[in-house]
Design an enzyme around this catalytic site. Sequence first.
Site, PDB file in Angstrom:
ATOM      1  N   SER A 103      -2.814  10.130  -1.691  1.00  0.00           N
ATOM      2  CA  SER A 103      -4.242  10.358  -1.484  1.00  0.00           C
ATOM      3  C   SER A 103      -4.770   9.249  -0.588  1.00  0.00           C
ATOM      4  O   SER A 103      -4.109   8.227  -0.380  1.00  0.00           O
ATOM      5  CB  SER A 103      -4.964  10.304  -2.837  1.00  0.00           C
ATOM      6  OG  SER A 103      -6.365  10.216  -2.709  1.00  0.00           O
TER       7      SER A 103
ATOM      8  N   TYR B 258      -6.328   6.502 -11.415  1.00  0.00           N
ATOM      9  CA  TYR B 258      -5.935   7.366 -10.304  1.00  0.00           C
ATOM     10  C   TYR B 258      -5.446   6.525  -9.127  1.00  0.00           C
ATOM     11  O   TYR B 258      -4.409   6.805  -8.521  1.00  0.00           O
ATOM     12  CB  TYR B 258      -7.135   8.222  -9.896  1.00  0.00           C
ATOM     13  CG  TYR B 258      -6.861   9.292  -8.866  1.00  0.00           C
ATOM     14  CD1 TYR B 258      -6.435  10.556  -9.258  1.00  0.00           C
ATOM     15  CD2 TYR B 258      -7.054   9.048  -7.509  1.00  0.00           C
ATOM     16  CE1 TYR B 258      -6.200  11.547  -8.319  1.00  0.00           C
ATOM     17  CE2 TYR B 258      -6.814  10.031  -6.566  1.00  0.00           C
ATOM     18  CZ  TYR B 258      -6.390  11.281  -6.982  1.00  0.00           C
ATOM     19  OH  TYR B 258      -6.153  12.255  -6.040  1.00  0.00           O
TER      20      TYR B 258
END
Length: 287
Positions: free
Chosen positions: A168, A181
């Site tokens: 990401s 995350y």
Amino acid sequence: MADSEPEITVPELTGEDLLVLDDPYFTDGTVAVVTGAASGIGRATAVALAANGLTVVGADIDRDGLDGTEATAADCGVAGEVHGVETDLTSDEDIESVLDAAADEGDLRFVANIAGMQHIASIAEFPMSAYDRLTDVMLRAPFKTAQAAIPHIRETDDGVGAIANMSSVHGHYATRDKPAYITAKHGVVGLTRAIAAEGGGDLRGFSVSVGYVLTPLMADQIADTATERGIAQRAVVEDVMLGPARTKSLMSPAEVANLFVFGFSSHAAHLNGADLLFDGGYTHTYV
């Protein structure tokens, strides 16, 4: 928010959305495993690989979602097959079982670790149970999946294959209130490099990093944010989510899936230990 403004909805996946390449390993005798295959990017990647003629084993805990992925593949008229296998990615036994089952289908060469989740809280307030669950699914499971897949890939006639990890923009930088995350995404970048270091060139590792993707979960978040702030959904996308980006549109799951297709193909033979960063200028440009 104006009553006439259309809602932002997830585009329906069609065969025309998918990148199809001519590749010697893209046949029904080649098997790919995709985790998180019940929805979103995982579903699109499973269907995209099947569109390239591969036999795809989709691993996810959501049985109904896996059935939907199989139905989507059929609707797209893919050349290959998608087989959904209900899998708990926090279970080593389940991971080993699904990789063994995939190898029984043919030459296991490709793995896409895509399964993910999110929890929003500051470090000081982050529940450790949520941290453990998130990192188990998004960091430990990809490690275990690679560990279980590598022997099968090496047992093929030439040992050629690739393991891809969904990273990401948050694998490149940090923002507030997503600490677990961010930890996981930075971790899979390291795992990717470790796979490449041990792969000897024939077994490659690469990661894929994108910004915001228009999945069903994201569509719900956009609508909720628009209501909470009293602004248009388009403003949520362009100003709140994509404010620092140069490309002011969300990616579709199919666009992300196509990056995995390219990365697995022979066209990407030199993509090894590196990251495919498609973020619309989010990471490397400034307002």
